[in-house]
Design a protein around this motif. Sequence first.
Motif, PDB file in Angstrom:
ATOM      1  N   SER A 113      14.576   7.648  16.822  1.00  9.77           N
ATOM      2  CA  SER A 113      15.284   7.968  15.586  1.00  9.77           C
ATOM      3  C   SER A 113      14.312   8.116  14.418  1.00  9.77           C
ATOM      4  N   ARG A 114      14.474   9.191  13.650  1.00 11.12           N
ATOM      5  CA  ARG A 114      13.654   9.423  12.461  1.00 11.12           C
ATOM      6  C   ARG A 114      14.374   8.952  11.203  1.00 11.12           C
ATOM      7  N   ASP A 115      15.576   8.417  11.353  1.00 12.00           N
ATOM      8  CA  ASP A 115      16.316   7.892  10.206  1.00 12.00           C
ATOM      9  C   ASP A 115      15.716   6.527   9.851  1.00 12.00           C
ATOM     10  N   TYR A 116      14.960   6.457   8.753  1.00 10.32           N
ATOM     11  CA  TYR A 116      14.238   5.231   8.419  1.00 10.32           C
ATOM     12  C   TYR A 116      15.171   4.052   8.155  1.00 10.32           C
ATOM     13  N   LYS A 117      16.444   4.335   7.816  1.00 13.90           N
ATOM     14  CA  LYS A 117      17.384   3.237   7.559  1.00 13.90           C
ATOM     15  C   LYS A 117      17.815   2.534   8.851  1.00 13.90           C
ATOM     16  N   HIS A 118      17.535   3.161   9.989  1.00 13.93           N
ATOM     17  CA  HIS A 118      17.813   2.518  11.278  1.00 13.93           C
ATOM     18  C   HIS A 118      16.727   1.501  11.645  1.00 13.93           C
ATOM     19  N   TRP A 119      15.567   1.625  11.026  1.00 13.65           N
ATOM     20  CA  TRP A 119      14.416   0.799  11.383  1.00 13.65           C
ATOM     21  C   TRP A 119      14.340  -0.441  10.488  1.00 13.65           C
ATOM     22  N   HIS A 120      13.820  -1.520  11.057  1.00 15.95           N
ATOM     23  CA  HIS A 120      13.586  -2.765  10.326  1.00 15.95           C
ATOM     24  C   HIS A 120      12.080  -3.029  10.307  1.00 15.95           C
ATOM     25  N   VAL A 121      11.550  -3.353   9.152  1.00 15.23           N
ATOM     26  CA  VAL A 121      10.121  -3.641   9.014  1.00 15.23           C
ATOM     27  C   VAL A 121       9.923  -5.140   8.836  1.00 15.23           C
ATOM     28  N   SER A 122       9.015  -5.738   9.616  1.00 10.06           N
ATOM     29  CA  SER A 122       8.786  -7.184   9.555  1.00 10.06           C
ATOM     30  C   SER A 122       7.391  -7.560   9.074  1.00 10.06           C
ATOM     31  N   ARG A 123       6.547  -6.562   8.842  1.00  9.66           N
ATOM     32  CA  ARG A 123       5.204  -6.873   8.319  1.00  9.66           C
ATOM     33  C   ARG A 123       4.612  -5.641   7.653  1.00  9.66           C
ATOM     34  N   ILE A 124       3.993  -5.869   6.497  1.00  7.84           N
ATOM     35  CA  ILE A 124       3.266  -4.822   5.774  1.00  7.84           C
ATOM     36  C   ILE A 124       1.944  -5.415   5.300  1.00  7.84           C
ATOM     37  N   ASP A 125       0.834  -4.774   5.593  1.00  7.20           N
ATOM     38  CA  ASP A 125      -0.475  -5.188   5.075  1.00  7.20           C
ATOM     39  C   ASP A 125      -0.925  -4.196   4.007  1.00  7.20           C
ATOM     40  N   VAL A 126      -1.315  -4.723   2.843  1.00  2.55           N
ATOM     41  CA  VAL A 126      -1.819  -3.902   1.738  1.00  2.55           C
ATOM     42  C   VAL A 126      -3.276  -4.288   1.513  1.00  2.55           C
ATOM     43  N   THR A 127      -4.148  -3.294   1.489  1.00  2.00           N
ATOM     44  CA  THR A 127      -5.596  -3.537   1.507  1.00  2.00           C
ATOM     45  C   THR A 127      -6.299  -2.789   0.386  1.00  2.00           C
ATOM     46  N   SER A 128      -7.352  -3.416  -0.144  1.00  8.11           N
ATOM     47  CA  SER A 128      -8.224  -2.727  -1.095  1.00  8.11           C
ATOM     48  C   SER A 128      -9.673  -2.959  -0.696  1.00  8.11           C
ATOM     49  N   ASN A 129     -10.503  -1.937  -0.879  1.00  9.03           N
ATOM     50  CA  ASN A 129     -11.926  -2.018  -0.573  1.00  9.03           C
ATOM     51  C   ASN A 129     -12.727  -2.132  -1.864  1.00  9.03           C
ATOM     52  N   LEU A 130     -13.571  -3.158  -1.961  1.00 13.65           N
ATOM     53  CA  LEU A 130     -14.449  -3.322  -3.119  1.00 13.65           C
ATOM     54  C   LEU A 130     -15.888  -3.064  -2.692  1.00 13.65           C
ATOM     55  N   MET A 131     -16.596  -2.287  -3.483  1.00 18.01           N
ATOM     56  CA  MET A 131     -17.976  -1.933  -3.176  1.00 18.01           C
ATOM     57  C   MET A 131     -18.932  -2.854  -3.923  1.00 18.01           C
ATOM     58  N   LEU A 132     -19.758  -3.596  -3.178  1.00 16.82           N
ATOM     59  CA  LEU A 132     -20.773  -4.465  -3.764  1.00 16.82           C
ATOM     60  C   LEU A 132     -22.158  -3.869  -3.522  1.00 16.82           C
ATOM     61  N   ASP A 133     -23.187  -4.620  -3.867  1.00 17.45           N
ATOM     62  CA  ASP A 133     -24.545  -4.069  -3.803  1.00 17.45           C
ATOM     63  C   ASP A 133     -25.012  -3.807  -2.376  1.00 17.45           C
ATOM     64  N   ASP A 134     -24.713  -4.742  -1.475  1.00 12.87           N
ATOM     65  CA  ASP A 134     -25.175  -4.630  -0.096  1.00 12.87           C
ATOM     66  C   ASP A 134     -24.436  -5.668   0.743  1.00 12.87           C
ATOM     67  N   LEU A 135     -24.782  -5.740   2.029  1.00 14.78           N
ATOM     68  CA  LEU A 135     -24.106  -6.682   2.917  1.00 14.78           C
ATOM     69  C   LEU A 135     -24.371  -8.125   2.506  1.00 14.78           C
ATOM     70  N   ALA A 136     -25.560  -8.400   1.982  1.00 14.95           N
ATOM     71  CA  ALA A 136     -25.865  -9.764   1.520  1.00 14.95           C
ATOM     72  C   ALA A 136     -24.923 -10.166   0.387  1.00 14.95           C
ATOM     73  N   ALA A 137     -24.654  -9.242  -0.541  1.00 17.98           N
ATOM     74  CA  ALA A 137     -23.740  -9.544  -1.653  1.00 17.98           C
ATOM     75  C   ALA A 137     -22.318  -9.763  -1.143  1.00 17.98           C
ATOM     76  N   VAL A 138     -21.922  -9.007  -0.135  1.00 20.94           N
ATOM     77  CA  VAL A 138     -20.591  -9.193   0.458  1.00 20.94           C
ATOM     78  C   VAL A 138     -20.488 -10.586   1.063  1.00 20.94           C
ATOM     79  N   ARG A 139     -21.540 -11.013   1.757  1.00 22.88           N
ATOM     80  CA  ARG A 139     -21.507 -12.340   2.397  1.00 22.88           C
ATOM     81  C   ARG A 139     -21.548 -13.467   1.371  1.00 22.88           C
TER      82      ARG A 139
END
Length: 346
Positions: A113-139
């Motif tokens: 079914s493509r009718d979105y009202k028939h579907w139930h959602v139980s999890r949503i992940d929202v993500t953001s990427n932040l850019m730092l200087d290098d891998l050492a700064a991330v750690r």
Amino acid sequence: MLIDWITAYLPMDKIPHEHWEAIRMMGDRVLRYCPRTGMKIWESSAWDSIRSDSHQISFRAGSDSIWIQGSPARVCGSGCAVFGEGAAVALDLVGCLDRMITFTSKQIGIELSRDYKHWHVSRIDVTSNLMLDDLAAVRIALRTLRECEGGRYRVSQQAGDTVYWSHKSRLRSGKAYAKGPHIDYMMKQPNYSGRIYSIEERNLSNRILRLELKLGAQYLRERTDKPWFELTRDDLTGEWRTYFERMIGASEMTDESQLIDRINAVSDTPGKAKAAHSLFLLIQSQGWEKAKDLTSRRTWYRNLKILHAAGLGDADISAGNVVQLRRKVLECSAVHSWAQIISLAA
């Protein structure tokens, strides 16, 4: 920012019976039984990956529903799971689920079914990427986050370059990790079927600190007055900001004198300002848990409220210091595409 995961299910009564029987024959079954009597105790369906050359979604047929889950970014455009494309980047939940349904229907040969009202959602992940200087700064940022305490931010699990908060919660949970090592790990897996990232992209991803918020079934059931398909980009962005900005803090202070000025500015009286600053110093010298034990509950929360109002994040308060993380996060940029990160790195 992007939608990085959706788990959804379609009830059996929305599927023609002949299709339901066919679907139940597709996946593996997990069976628990008594070896002495041969009696079946319970049976469940297993999650199976549905793959094409570069895309992937997981699927299983339960006793009363069909479930699909995975990263919408993996089935949008080129399948880039770092920045995503299309509906994943637009934070368009209906569009993301529609793409997942289309992909799954094509791979299993049965139109769901493509009718979105028939579907139930139980999890949503929202993500953001932040850019730092290098891998050492991330750690360094991850090390600071591991030490963050207070309320919702008590660390519940650590694994390599990843920090989890309340990872078993069905309400909200957080995750921070270094994206570069994660890509390297995934691409080394023998069954990896995702997008092949170039050497330049893999090097650039070492500069990415990823902050991920999971909104679970309890949140979708109890904490929002909207059905899942009415949640907007602003709703999802607002939840992410509420969760992580309290951790990092909102002010741009960099030294003790600025902190004292801000505490004085948000306090009703000099006495309350002095008490809040004294709590901050107590945490600095004794640590979060000891300071909490030495302070009455009412005083503790009154002073924490003042410290938060002054712009401190929980990472600052739990460390008893205006931590390096805030300065790094303020200096870094949220990045939304390979073109942007290449331009900033130049």
